[in-house]
Design a protein around this motif. Sequence first.
Motif, PDB file in Angstrom:
ATOM      1  N   ASP A  70       0.834  -1.202   0.000  1.00  0.00           N
ATOM      2  CA  ASP A  70       0.000   0.000   0.000  1.00  0.00           C
ATOM      3  C   ASP A  70       0.866   1.249   0.000  1.00  0.00           C
ATOM      4  O   ASP A  70       0.568   2.237  -0.693  1.00  0.00           O
ATOM      5  CB  ASP A  70      -0.921   0.010   1.219  1.00  0.00           C
ATOM      6  CG  ASP A  70      -2.038  -1.025   1.118  1.00  0.00           C
ATOM      7  OD1 ASP A  70      -2.305  -1.503  -0.008  1.00  0.00           O
ATOM      8  OD2 ASP A  70      -2.629  -1.357   2.167  1.00  0.00           O
ATOM      9  N   ALA A  71       1.949   1.210   0.790  1.00  0.00           N
ATOM     10  CA  ALA A  71       2.851   2.364   0.857  1.00  0.00           C
ATOM     11  C   ALA A  71       3.543   2.602  -0.474  1.00  0.00           C
ATOM     12  O   ALA A  71       3.734   3.744  -0.901  1.00  0.00           O
ATOM     13  CB  ALA A  71       3.882   2.163   1.963  1.00  0.00           C
ATOM     14  N   VAL A  72       3.913   1.521  -1.160  1.00  0.00           N
ATOM     15  CA  VAL A  72       4.532   1.649  -2.483  1.00  0.00           C
ATOM     16  C   VAL A  72       3.571   2.334  -3.450  1.00  0.00           C
ATOM     17  O   VAL A  72       3.962   3.183  -4.257  1.00  0.00           O
ATOM     18  CB  VAL A  72       4.956   0.266  -3.034  1.00  0.00           C
ATOM     19  CG1 VAL A  72       5.372   0.364  -4.501  1.00  0.00           C
ATOM     20  CG2 VAL A  72       6.097  -0.318  -2.217  1.00  0.00           C
ATOM     21  N   GLY A  73       2.284   1.989  -3.362  1.00  0.00           N
ATOM     22  CA  GLY A  73       1.293   2.581  -4.252  1.00  0.00           C
ATOM     23  C   GLY A  73       1.145   4.075  -4.075  1.00  0.00           C
ATOM     24  O   GLY A  73       0.680   4.760  -4.988  1.00  0.00           O
ATOM     25  N   ASN A  74       1.542   4.598  -2.917  1.00  0.00           N
ATOM     26  CA  ASN A  74       1.438   6.034  -2.661  1.00  0.00           C
ATOM     27  C   ASN A  74       2.738   6.780  -2.899  1.00  0.00           C
ATOM     28  O   ASN A  74       2.820   7.976  -2.637  1.00  0.00           O
ATOM     29  CB  ASN A  74       0.976   6.270  -1.220  1.00  0.00           C
ATOM     30  CG  ASN A  74      -0.499   5.959  -1.035  1.00  0.00           C
ATOM     31  OD1 ASN A  74      -1.290   6.120  -1.952  1.00  0.00           O
ATOM     32  ND2 ASN A  74      -0.857   5.492   0.146  1.00  0.00           N
ATOM     33  N   MET A  75       3.741   6.080  -3.402  1.00  0.00           N
ATOM     34  CA  MET A  75       5.026   6.728  -3.664  1.00  0.00           C
ATOM     35  C   MET A  75       5.001   7.467  -4.994  1.00  0.00           C
ATOM     36  O   MET A  75       4.322   7.046  -5.937  1.00  0.00           O
ATOM     37  CB  MET A  75       6.159   5.691  -3.689  1.00  0.00           C
ATOM     38  CG  MET A  75       6.480   5.063  -2.344  1.00  0.00           C
ATOM     39  SD  MET A  75       7.792   3.827  -2.512  1.00  0.00           S
ATOM     40  CE  MET A  75       9.187   4.880  -2.900  1.00  0.00           C
ATOM     41  N   PRO A  76       5.737   8.574  -5.122  1.00  0.00           N
ATOM     42  CA  PRO A  76       5.877   9.227  -6.430  1.00  0.00           C
ATOM     43  C   PRO A  76       6.534   8.276  -7.432  1.00  0.00           C
ATOM     44  O   PRO A  76       7.301   7.384  -7.052  1.00  0.00           O
ATOM     45  CB  PRO A  76       6.798  10.421  -6.128  1.00  0.00           C
ATOM     46  CG  PRO A  76       6.746  10.607  -4.647  1.00  0.00           C
ATOM     47  CD  PRO A  76       6.495   9.264  -4.060  1.00  0.00           C
ATOM     48  N   ASP A  77       6.214   8.480  -8.700  1.00  0.00           N
ATOM     49  CA  ASP A  77       6.738   7.597  -9.739  1.00  0.00           C
ATOM     50  C   ASP A  77       8.255   7.513  -9.720  1.00  0.00           C
ATOM     51  O   ASP A  77       8.830   6.434  -9.899  1.00  0.00           O
ATOM     52  CB  ASP A  77       6.268   8.075 -11.119  1.00  0.00           C
ATOM     53  CG  ASP A  77       4.775   7.839 -11.325  1.00  0.00           C
ATOM     54  OD1 ASP A  77       4.224   6.984 -10.611  1.00  0.00           O
ATOM     55  OD2 ASP A  77       4.184   8.511 -12.176  1.00  0.00           O
ATOM     56  N   GLN A  78       8.917   8.659  -9.502  1.00  0.00           N
ATOM     57  CA  GLN A  78      10.382   8.631  -9.549  1.00  0.00           C
ATOM     58  C   GLN A  78      10.969   7.812  -8.415  1.00  0.00           C
ATOM     59  O   GLN A  78      12.029   7.202  -8.563  1.00  0.00           O
ATOM     60  CB  GLN A  78      10.954  10.064  -9.536  1.00  0.00           C
ATOM     61  CG  GLN A  78      10.687  10.858  -8.256  1.00  0.00           C
ATOM     62  CD  GLN A  78       9.405  11.641  -8.336  1.00  0.00           C
ATOM     63  OE1 GLN A  78       8.491  11.252  -9.059  1.00  0.00           O
ATOM     64  NE2 GLN A  78       9.318  12.741  -7.590  1.00  0.00           N
TER      65      GLN A  78
END
Length: 314
Positions: A70-78
């Motif tokens: 879930d945390a990965v899904g909220n990370m900026p693309d870069q």
Amino acid sequence: MRFSTKASALAATALIASAVLSAPSFAAPATAPAAAPAPQASAPAAPPADPKAVVATVNGEKITIADVQDAVGNMPDQMRQLPPNVIYPMLINQLADQKAIQIAAHKDGLDKSAEVKKIMDAAAANALQNAWLSREVMPHLTDAEIQADYQQNYAGKPPEQEVHARHILVKTDAEAQDVIKKLKAGEDFAKLAAQVSTDTGSAKQNGGDLGWFKKQDMIPAFSDAAFAMKKGEISSTPVKSQYGFHVIQVLDTRTDPIPSLDSVKGKIRQALIQKYVREAVAKATAGVKIVRFDPTTGKPLPDAPVPAAAPAKK
């Protein structure tokens, strides 16, 4: 001063649409951490496949692979471009820090604070609203629906005419007549606009140049005059509008080409979101009884028709 008649979307619809955009399905990336902590030597290069697998505990409270995902899904693309052996331990540390803060807040009794409870209740209500709106809207945002909208509102319409014009705006007919006389005598349009035009925006910045525009982009009196003129022509009589008297010069004309689907896909998606949010809100309000009260007397107010939302301009 821009003589535009473009209608903006209703504020209420925009606010509700922004709520949909902030829902999990539309969620904007979270702010990237200032610095990524160095990966721990004991951390695996990538998380195991089982989403229930425990990767850390904080006072016995579990952090699982699902939490990390879930945390990965909220990370900026870069940030997602970083190697797994950097992202994985960084997010575990971040989630552990968050758990520790939550535990400290509970220990200090902040969850019982009236102010904090009010904020938490508002956040829960907002999350519920967003989830429902997302469920109602998301199924409509398909490639097929976007393609159909493109065919109806772009590919299926004839190309529109555009005019590139500049103008000088003055307060009276006599002043406008004087401007026309000076232009016929050879005075420079841009310099004259800078000197006498009351349209301080375009006049001071670029000699009265309004750029390219379609007929519906301007007030009728101005558009009717500009689109009746030929390239290079200067209006022979002043054009009156609610802003004053215009002297117009048409610099060029063209046919606006039909845009490609890729170039307007984002715009179509936003229009569809607004459309289906309005429908969802209408559906929700039709299923309840809403009573409004006079705040001074406390008495119920008679039902009043709600103005229809103006369609977003394509």
